[in-house]
Design an enzyme around this catalytic site. Structure first.
Site, PDB file in Angstrom:
ATOM      1  N   ASP A 190     -72.788 -11.061-167.284  1.00 23.42           N
ATOM      2  CA  ASP A 190     -73.901 -11.007-167.661  1.00 23.42           C
ATOM      3  C   ASP A 190     -75.016 -12.188-166.540  1.00 23.42           C
ATOM      4  OD1 ASP A 190     -76.763  -8.831-166.944  1.00 23.42           O
ATOM      5  OD2 ASP A 190     -77.293  -9.475-169.214  1.00 23.42           O
TER       6      ASP A 190
ATOM      7  N   ASP B 126     -76.527  -7.800-175.856  1.00 27.89           N
ATOM      8  CA  ASP B 126     -76.936  -8.390-175.965  1.00 27.89           C
ATOM      9  C   ASP B 126     -77.601  -9.047-177.073  1.00 27.89           C
ATOM     10  OD1 ASP B 126     -77.683  -9.573-173.359  1.00 27.89           O
ATOM     11  OD2 ASP B 126     -78.647  -6.969-173.051  1.00 27.89           O
TER      12      ASP B 126
ATOM     13  N   HIS C  40     -77.176 -15.837-173.385  1.00 29.96           N
ATOM     14  CA  HIS C  40     -78.144 -15.245-171.884  1.00 29.96           C
ATOM     15  C   HIS C  40     -79.188 -14.454-172.022  1.00 29.96           C
ATOM     16  CE1 HIS C  40     -75.119 -11.877-171.752  1.00 29.96           C
ATOM     17  NE2 HIS C  40     -76.526 -11.358-170.878  1.00 29.96           N
TER      18      HIS C  40
ATOM     19  N   HIS D 238     -71.657  -4.030-173.646  1.00 29.68           N
ATOM     20  CA  HIS D 238     -73.067  -5.031-173.607  1.00 29.68           C
ATOM     21  C   HIS D 238     -73.188  -5.983-174.372  1.00 29.68           C
ATOM     22  CE1 HIS D 238     -73.449  -8.999-171.534  1.00 29.68           C
ATOM     23  NE2 HIS D 238     -74.796  -8.549-171.568  1.00 29.68           N
TER      24      HIS D 238
HETATM   25 ZN   LIG Z   1     -77.089  -9.659-171.561  1.00 31.32          ZN
END
Ligand SMILES: [Zn+2]
Length: 1027
Positions: free
Chosen positions: A192, A70, A442, A68
């Site tokens: 997420d 970001d 996000h 994941h």
């Molecule tokens: Zn995230």
């Protein structure tokens, strides 16, 4: 900042740029992508052929190796990509992808998914041809699968649907261009984001996704779902679109997106690896296998099929992919070896799409969800409702940039190559498009990144504006026929614009990105004096000056007002000139300043009257004169004292979480010092509540709403109290605990205080637990009267008592809330002082939608003001100058919103049209009625189409159709001719006729995905089409 683009050699050179006078690029056959609502023929195995084999009579455990990544959070996008500042967080995406590709090549059974195309595309462009070929092979074989495939994994609470569609389009287009069908994701993957919106589900369905998996939902909701075996169901994403158009199979992942406890084999984890050597004192195979079988069996109790999924990875994992894969290889071999001893658990490398495929083949009947997953709480005092409002300045900058990007896209499409290369240099929309996509992440628009990362997001937006300003200059010069020194006043919101404040004469060009005409009040800071404003035809138009006492000039420079009339998808140019003989004090109206007034004070126009309390200076009553409605409305500012933790819970209010430490918010002030300004073109009341909180309430002639322009900050925290500031409207409306908020700026959801539609809520935070995302509007109604407040950015909002509604406008916090960002939300920089607007509408409940839909459309896509000093050289000596222009030959009807008009390669354009009213929303003007767009018929044939009739008979159209009263689409645009049309899905990554989605059966009856005769060229209520 004001910025200026000047043509090369300006202001003298005529330049070598010769174009035919007509802006009809004959050499460019333009064709359209047409994206319409219904995207789905029957099921086929498309994209699933490469899935691994499973054991039909066993519990199949799908291991999904994933990372994941970001797109900015504790580190900037570039710091994450390159692995810089590993002292903040050990994370380097380039190494992750290098390492994963090598590990996948070592064993053909290994699989991996990748999600964030902002990172992947960057890595891809840095690879050799040989590596790219290897990766193409892995994708073709399904060993590397793309999930979601957006530029980022976007937030769902603080995002506008237009920006979501744009960012998904950008990522999916890269995949389509690079890998073709093999790279097209079948599954949406939002593991997420902190809560999930219904509109997101609707959009994903219309993008052609077969299913959706996510990780975060309210802890009570999750518990109930586990008991009811509803961790997986069908989500009905729209109340207006006929099922299954907006239906999306949706699964809740068991462990968020993390691996089961004790099974994390990343370099970032500390769990012991598999030790198979029985001689080793660290031997752990039996213990591990037993543990795994227990975990798998326990998990399977909460899911309906004999398939379960385990996410094997987490934040920025797989930088040393060998560690993960080596242990997973062993785990799979060891667990499956137990089958010989009677175990019925089968473990395999899999992907979300392959897991979904098995769920689909199970051919079960699934329950249906109609509401959304807000708000999200991960504990009784842990409501993630603060981020709805965190970093309001960044949230506004993002929304404003959406507006500017659409203007940039439209002019690029309308003018063609002359917009990209022209007298002002090279301009393009791509950098702002990419920056906007990044902002949807996000941790970006949510305001949940570290401060230096938030600054970098703003930097990326600013960098994207530059090439768009060049593009606009090229395009406007071409369309106007003059090369001017164009100036973009980026600080007009705080009344700063160097050109208009210093020049004695200048030109104001205002571009309207809507498909319909609008009137727009232009308001520019100027030097003192009297000005004459002339319209595009040279006629003097009424103008006005608003002046304040000289002591106040810094905050309130003199402002020039005039109303501009703007054509659809086009511009008008007004000229402004100072009258030289003006004497100070001659005529400008002065504000009247008083602490207290002997009688109620009012401002009004032909539609509305607003009354203020003479004792307190607060808003007291709004009257809609047309409807003869009066509503007492008391509006003022309060602040919640942010919790820093208490006996009940150590949870503090922070960037993510809202947790006030008492029930009642405190007033910023019980009264406001007020000033009244009344001129011919504006009436306003200036309210000062404190040194850091003020507001202007204004009415312009002709407008049907009241504008509240608030200024808040820097919020004082010297008393060591974090503060969360709200604007609250209190009325006597009997609202029975209900209020209404939009979902990503589109459909409206009903909210009920202390209530959730799908489980019996145990309310533990009476304020924070009732907060919901407000992207564009919130309203309350008693069934007769409706009070609607439109916002200019995403904010958190609620109605905590009947008749009341509130919006959180700013927050400044001294403690971190323990969700990883590890920084209090102090906003010491330029985000500390925030100005914004609330537009308030009072109307009958029946007529309200017509007002708020059209006003919100204009608020999100507001006209763009561009200034020039004048006196520029002709663009082309043969071309006649133009002071007014429309890209449309006739207006679109009010219910049709032009969502996208953008360049799509050298010979194609992307056009999205949508119906912007929900079913039954507007009865008065019949704006909810379906609209038919006849794409390929002549004007004479504009009548109820045969196809439309058939659709109506089948019940696809809820209401009788309206025929659009404008020419055939081929003739709609004035600067190009359409030669060919292609209809695609919402994100334009497949032709609609070729698109297919999996079928799911629901317990409401019927099969979810219908055959492929969709509405075709019709736009259903609240429908959206892409051309
Ligand atoms: Zn995230």
């Amino acid at each position: 900042m004001a910025s200026e683009v000047c043509p090369r050699g300006c202001p003298y050179a005529a330049g070598p740029w010769t174009f035919s006078r007509a802006l009809r690029p004959q050499h460019l056959p333009l064709c359209f992508f047409l994206l319409l609502w219904l995207a789905a023929p029957g099921a086929r195995a498309g994209g699933y052929e490469t899935c691994p084999t499973v054991q039909p009579n066993m519990l199949n455990v799908h291991l999904v190796p994933h990372t994941h990544d970001d797109v900015g959070w504790l580190k900037t996008v570039d710091q994450y990509f390159y692995g810089i500042k590993n002292d903040i967080q050990h994370a380097g995406v380039q190494y992750i992808l290098d390492s994963v590709i090598s590990a996948l090549l070592e064993d053909p059974t290994r699989r991996f998914i990748y999600v964030e195309i902002a990172f992947f595309s960057r890595w891809w462009h840095q690879q050799t041809n040989a590596t790219q070929e290897v990766v193409r092979d892995l994708v073709r074989q399904g060993r590397l699968e793309f999930a979601n495939g957006g530029w980022v994994m976007n937030d769902e609470a603080a995002t506008h649907y237009g920006a979501i569609v744009d960012q998904m389009t950008l990522g999916l287009r890269f995949l389509e261009d690079t890998f073709g069908n093999d790279g097209r994701p079948r599954v949406a993957w939002h593991v997420d984001p902190f809560g999930h919106s219904r509109e997101q589900a609707s959009l994903f369905a219309q993008m052609g996704f077969d299913g959706f998996f996510f990780g975060r939902l309210d802890y009570q909701d999750k518990w109930v779902r586990m008991q009811k075996l509803e961790m997986e169901q069908v989500w009905r994403g729209s109340a207006s679109l006929k099922p299954p158009t907006a239906d999306l199979f949706t699964g809740v992942l068991p462990n968020g997106y993390n691996p089961p406890r004790n099974l994390c084999w990343d370099v970032l984890c500390v769990d012991p690896p598999v030790v198979e050597d029985p001689q080793s004192p660290e031997y752990n195979v039996k213990e591990l296998v037993d543990y795994f079988l227990n975990v798998a069996t326990a998990q399977s109790r909460y899911y309906l099929t004999n398939h379960i999924v385990m996410t094997m990875g987490s934040d920025f994992q797989y930088e040393n992919a060998n560690m993960w894969f080596k242990n997973l290889d062993k785990l799979i071999r060891l667990v499956n070896a137990q089958q010989a001893k009677g175990s019925s658990v089968h473990v395999l490398y899999s992907t979300p799409a392959c897991y979904l495929w098995e769920l689909n083949k199970a051919n079960l009947t699934w329950s249906v969800k109609h509401d959304d997953f807000f708000p999200y709480a991960d504990g009784p005092h842990q409501f993630w409702t603060g981020y709805f409002s965190s970093r309001p300045a960044l949230k506004r900058y993002e929304r404003l940039s959406y507006n500017f990007l659409q203007v940039c896209n439209q002019l690029e499409a309308l003018v063609g190559p002359a917009a990209n290369v022209g007298p002002y240099g090279s301009g393009e929309s791509a950098p702002l498009n990419e920056a906007m996509a990044v902002l949807q992440h996000h941790d970006a628009v949510t305001g949940t990144s570290r401060q230096h990362v938030a600054d970098d997001y703003a930097r990326q937006l600013a960098a994207g504006w530059g090439p768009c300003e060049v593009l606009l200059s090229n395009a406007l010069a071409r369309l106007r026929g003059f090369k001017e020194r164009f100036t973009f006043c980026r600080q007009l919101n705080i009344s700063i614009c160097p050109l208009s404040q210093t020049a004695a004469r200048f030109l104001v060009t205002i571009y309207n990105p809507l498909g319909r005409k609008v009137n727009w009040m232009v308001r520019l800071p100027v030097s003192e004096g009297v000005f004459v404003v002339k319209d595009p035809n040279g006629r003097t138009v009424p103008s006005d000056m608003v002046m304040f006492p000289s002591s106040d000039r810094q905050a309130h420079p003199p402002e020039l007002l005039f109303s501009a009339s703007l054509p659809a998808l086009g511009f008008s140019t007004y000229s402004v000139a100072q009258v030289p003989s003006w004497k100070p004090q001659a005529r400008a109206p002065r504000p009247i300043l008083r602490r207290s007034w002997s009688h109620p004070l009012t401002i009004e126009n032909e539609h509305i009257q607003v009354t203020f309390d003479p004792d307190t200076g607060l808003l007291m009553e709004i009257m809609n004169k047309n409807q003869q409605l009066r509503l007492p409305v008391r509006q003022t500012f309060f602040w919640y004292n942010a919790s820093i933790g208490d006996n009940e819970s150590a949870q503090a209010s922070g960037a993510y979480i809202f947790r006030p430490n008492q029930q009642e918010p405190l007033p910023v002030s019980r009264w406001a010092q007020i000033r009244l300004v009344k001129t011919a073109l504006v009436q306003e009341v200036h309210q000062k509540f404190s040194a850091w909180c003020s507001q202007v309430i204004r009415l312009y002639p002709g407008q049907q709403h009241v504008e509240l322009e608030w200024s808040v900050g820097p919020i004082p925290v010297g008393d060591t109290w974090g503060k969360e500031v709200i604007s609250r409207f209190d009325t006597p409306l009997e609202t029975k605990g209900r209020f209404y908020t939009d979902s990503n700026g589109r459909e409206i959801l009903e909210r009920r205080r202390d209530y959730r539609p799908t489980w019996k809520l145990n309310q533990t935070e009476p304020m924070a637990g009732n907060y919901y995302p407000v992207n564009t509007r919130i309203y309350i109604t008693d069934g007769n009267m409706q009070l609607t407040v439109l916002t200019d950015r995403s904010q958190g909002g609620s109605s905590l008592r009947d008749g009341s509604l509130e919006l959180m406008v700013h927050r400044r916090l001294l403690k971190d809330d323990g969700r990883g960002v590890s920084e209090p939300l102090m906003e010491n920089g330029s985000g500390s002082w925030v100005r914004g607007r609330h537009l308030v509408l009072l109307d009958t409940a029946q007529a309200a939608a017509a007002g708020h839909r059209l006003l919100a459309e204009q608020e999100v896509l507001a006209p763009q003001v561009v200034l020039a000093a004048g006196g520029g050289a002709p663009y082309n000596l043969r071309a006649a100058p133009r002071t007014q222009f429309s890209g449309l030959r006739s207006e679109l009807p009010p219910s049709v919103h032009l969502l996208t008009l953008a360049s799509w390669g050298p010979e194609m354009l992307l056009l999205r049209l949508e119906h912007q009213f929900a079913v039954g929303e507007d009865s008065g003007r019949n704006l909810s009625a379906p609209v038919t767009l006849n794409l390929r018929v002549r004007r004479a044939e504009l009548r109820r189409s045969e196809r439309g009739k058939k659709e109506e008979e089948k019940g696809n159209l809820a209401l009788p159709q309206l025929i659009c009263a404008y020419p055939r689409l081929q003739d709609l645009f004035s600067t190009f001719t359409i030669t060919r049309l292609q209809e695609t899905t919402l994100v334009a990554n497949q032709l609609r006729e070729a698109a297919s989605r999996l079928k799911w059966t629901t317990n409401t009856g019927g099969v979810l995905v219908r055959g492929k005769e969709g509405v075709g060229s019709c736009l259903g209520p609240a429908g959206r089409g892409n051309v």
